[in-house]
Scaffold this motif. Structure first.
Motif, mmCIF file in Angstrom:
data_model
loop_
_atom_site.group_PDB
_atom_site.id
_atom_site.type_symbol
_atom_site.label_atom_id
_atom_site.label_comp_id
_atom_site.label_asym_id
_atom_site.label_seq_id
_atom_site.Cartn_x
_atom_site.Cartn_y
_atom_site.Cartn_z
ATOM 1 N N GLU A 155 -4.393 1.296 2.975
ATOM 2 C CA GLU A 155 -4.223 2.595 2.340
ATOM 3 C C GLU A 155 -4.250 3.741 3.360
ATOM 4 O OE1 GLU A 155 -5.427 -0.454 -0.390
ATOM 5 O OE2 GLU A 155 -6.417 0.273 1.433
ATOM 6 N N GLU A 156 -4.996 3.552 4.434
ATOM 7 C CA GLU A 156 -5.045 4.580 5.478
ATOM 8 C C GLU A 156 -3.713 4.672 6.211
ATOM 9 O OE1 GLU A 156 -9.509 4.835 7.133
ATOM 10 O OE2 GLU A 156 -8.659 2.810 7.269
ATOM 11 N N GLN A 174 2.323 1.740 -3.522
ATOM 12 C CA GLN A 174 1.357 2.286 -4.466
ATOM 13 C C GLN A 174 1.030 3.743 -4.161
ATOM 14 O OE1 GLN A 174 -1.770 -0.909 -5.627
ATOM 15 N NE2 GLN A 174 -0.874 -1.625 -3.694
ATOM 16 N N ARG A 175 0.963 4.100 -2.890
ATOM 17 C CA ARG A 175 0.681 5.494 -2.537
ATOM 18 C C ARG A 175 1.806 6.408 -2.998
ATOM 19 N NH1 ARG A 175 -2.651 8.808 0.834
ATOM 20 N NH2 ARG A 175 -1.778 10.897 0.577
ATOM 21 N N ALA A 190 -0.855 3.737 4.887
ATOM 22 C CA ALA A 190 0.106 4.222 3.894
ATOM 23 C C ALA A 190 0.134 5.743 3.835
ATOM 24 C CB ALA A 190 -0.222 3.648 2.520
ATOM 25 N N ALA A 191 -1.003 6.367 4.049
ATOM 26 C CA ALA A 191 -1.050 7.832 4.027
ATOM 27 C C ALA A 191 -0.181 8.430 5.125
ATOM 28 C CB ALA A 191 -2.495 8.307 4.177
ATOM 29 N N THR A 248 -4.556 -3.719 11.220
ATOM 30 C CA THR A 248 -4.743 -3.337 9.819
ATOM 31 C C THR A 248 -5.187 -4.558 9.025
ATOM 32 O OG1 THR A 248 -2.973 -1.706 10.077
ATOM 33 C CG2 THR A 248 -3.644 -2.233 7.830
ATOM 34 N N ALA A 272 0.827 -1.206 0.000
ATOM 35 C CA ALA A 272 0.000 0.000 0.000
ATOM 36 C C ALA A 272 0.861 1.255 0.000
ATOM 37 C CB ALA A 272 -0.934 -0.002 1.205
ATOM 38 N N GLU A 327 -7.668 0.182 6.985
ATOM 39 C CA GLU A 327 -7.332 -0.290 5.645
ATOM 40 C C GLU A 327 -5.857 0.034 5.389
ATOM 41 O OE1 GLU A 327 -9.157 -2.123 3.651
ATOM 42 O OE2 GLU A 327 -10.751 -2.070 5.167
#
Length: 255
Positions: free
Chosen positions: A226-227, A25-26, A229-230, A188, A22, A224
């Motif tokens: 992606e969260e 990709q971010r 990863a931010a 996660t 993640a 998630e």
């Protein structure tokens, strides 16, 4: 999405799966050029590279077991050979462990600390050989480093050591204008969580995981990838230029 990482070369260890994928990709979506370190998930790593390059990005996959410092050195060298420099290290490779005190063995200790602690320390050592002023390093701790979890002592200790490394390396690397921080993720929704999340509730509570989350996590759910990863992307960016030596909990309000 903005292009905070345009012209930045990033190495992500453990970058082929879970949170690492993640993060990869971010950062790619924000313009980064990626060297994806993986241990055994070659098909996943190569598939990720294919998807990133098909979208116009630049990425390579490099096999490297983080328990071996020589392989970490090879990973950093390959990134620089391919792309000319190295700006960011994101260390996501890690392994879980649950077990009672009586069950622990020296082999368990060596394996867990070898990946989660030593692997991250030597990843930093090899990365900074190539980093210029303004470099960014983001390691991975865990909410378990600061919250007691039943039968989680060895894993928690390996992650607490990472927070101590970040705190102490900040002064040394700060002289070169390189920042070093860590993310401490909570639960996660990854394949690792699918395997181990049921072990987090204390067995005496008799609670299923979903009920435990509703009473111990303010947001009442797993994150998630992606969260999480931010949060890594923030600490790896110029937006966090005056943050170093710190560990940021991304845990949904774990209490």
């Amino acid at each position: 999405m903005n292009r905070r990482f345009a012209d930045k070369v990033v190495v992500v260890t453990g970058g082929s799966r879970g949170i690492g994928a993640a993060v990869t990709q971010r950062l790619a979506a924000e313009g980064a050029t990626l060297a994806i370190g993986y241990r055994s998930e070659r098909p996943a790593a190569e598939d990720l590279v294919s998807r990133l390059t098909a979208g116009g990005g630049q990425a390579i996959a490099v096999q490297a077991d983080v328990i071996d410092p020589a392989q970490l050195g090879h990973l950093m060298d390959e990134a620089v050979a391919a792309f000319g420099h190295l700006d960011v290290l994101v260390s996501c490779a890690g392994i879980e462990h649950f077990g009672t005190l009586q069950e622990l063995t020296p082999a368990d200790f060596d394996r867990v600390f070898g990946v989660n602690t030593r692997g991250q320390l030597f990843a930093v050592q090899h990365a900074v050989r190539h980093m210029r002023s303004g470099g960014r390093i983001v390691l991975t701790s865990s909410v378990s480093a600061s919250r007691a979890v039943f039968h989680h002592t060895l894993y928690a200790a390996s992650k607490a050591a990472v927070e101590a490394m970040v705190l102490n390396l900040a002064a040394e690397l700060g002289k070169r204008e390189i920042t070093i921080n860590a993310i401490a993720p909570g639960g996660t929704a990854t394949d690792m969580a699918a395997e181990h999340a049921k072990s987090y509730p204390h067995p005496d509570l008799g609670l299923p995981l979903e009920a435990w989350m509703r009473t111990h996590i303010a947001l009442r759910r797993l994150a998630e990838p992606e969260e999480i990863a931010a949060a890594y992307a923030f600490l790896a960016s110029t937006d966090a230029s005056y943050l170093t030596g710190r560990t940021l909990a991304a845990d949904g309000g774990y209490f």
